[in-house]
Design an enzyme around this catalytic site. Sequence first.
Site, PDB file in Angstrom:
ATOM      1  N   GLU A 116     -12.057  54.577 106.391  1.00  0.00           N
ATOM      2  CA  GLU A 116     -12.569  53.440 107.179  1.00  0.00           C
ATOM      3  C   GLU A 116     -13.940  52.964 106.698  1.00  0.00           C
ATOM      4  O   GLU A 116     -14.477  51.977 107.193  1.00  0.00           O
ATOM      5  CB  GLU A 116     -12.651  53.804 108.662  1.00  0.00           C
ATOM      6  CG  GLU A 116     -11.296  54.015 109.326  1.00  0.00           C
ATOM      7  CD  GLU A 116     -10.368  52.814 109.173  1.00  0.00           C
ATOM      8  OE1 GLU A 116     -10.777  51.704 109.536  1.00  0.00           O
ATOM      9  OE2 GLU A 116      -9.249  52.992 108.666  1.00  0.00           O
ATOM     10  N   ARG A 154     -20.383  41.026  81.598  1.00  0.00           N
ATOM     11  CA  ARG A 154     -20.264  39.850  80.728  1.00  0.00           C
ATOM     12  C   ARG A 154     -21.485  38.947  80.808  1.00  0.00           C
ATOM     13  O   ARG A 154     -21.662  38.085  79.953  1.00  0.00           O
ATOM     14  CB  ARG A 154     -18.967  39.087  81.042  1.00  0.00           C
ATOM     15  CG  ARG A 154     -18.942  38.433  82.396  1.00  0.00           C
ATOM     16  CD  ARG A 154     -17.583  37.832  82.694  1.00  0.00           C
ATOM     17  NE  ARG A 154     -17.246  36.697  81.843  1.00  0.00           N
ATOM     18  CZ  ARG A 154     -17.802  35.489  81.937  1.00  0.00           C
ATOM     19  NH1 ARG A 154     -18.735  35.273  82.841  1.00  0.00           N
ATOM     20  NH2 ARG A 154     -17.458  34.515  81.148  1.00  0.00           N
TER      21      ARG A 154
END
Length: 254
Positions: A116, A154
Amino acid sequence: MRIDVLTLFPDVIDAWSRVGVVGRAVERGLLQVRGWNPRDFATDNYRRVDDRPFGGGPGMVMLIEPLGACLDAAQADSNAPGHVVYLSPQGAPLTQARAKQLAALPRLVLVCGRYEGVDERFVAERADEELSIGDYVLSGGELAAAVLVDVLGRLQEGALNDADSASQDSFEDGLLDCPHYTRSETRGTQGVPEVLLSGDHAAIRRWRRQQSLGRTWLRRPDLLAGRELGKDDRKLLEAFQADWRARQVGPDPG
Ligand code: 9D3
């Protein structure tokens, strides 16, 4: 940039950091990614990392101690503690703008929840920021961490080759990308917009810009809502809209 990832499944992060543009950034020494498993810091005989929640209810919650000890170890492993991000559905939505800010940091620690989620005291005391990657339900934070590693990897200076230059990115200027076509053995130039075959580079640039504007208007009007277009963009979009409306019978996106 160095990214440490606290996760019960470090293999996921490890695998991702070897692939494609991010893998290349790691090989080039622009990015370091390291997984840390809170289970290695559990102290009881069963190496428990989760327990039932106070107040009852279904599901388990990640214990504060193994996570805390794991974060201590990750932070002690270098001179800077790093900016700590807890990935959770309750976090602020990740955007390209926030990603660019995070990409400029020297060190980041990502915390992945399972079950959870993690004990809220850990979040309050140790996390600097809580981020979500979108409004859908994952079964844990690992894919979100992999997404963030990919987005940040990137963006590292030198990670991209000229061909995939970040300045050409969709979202870089807040618009969707234009359509792309390439030579096809079976289809030739059939169905390829005439202008792309014309050799008129100014016309091609205009057409691509117009397609970006038009597709954004059709598919992601929310991206256009809060922004003022320049005169050239406005004219291109108006021409796209006129053309689109002339072809429509149904309702209009507005
Ligand atoms: C079924 C569990 N849900 C009860 C209402 C809450 C819930 C807990 C844990 C839902 C998802 C998760 C696991 N998700 C992440 O750890 C997560 C996530 C996501 O699910 N969506 C978008 N971004 C993120 S970042 C981390």
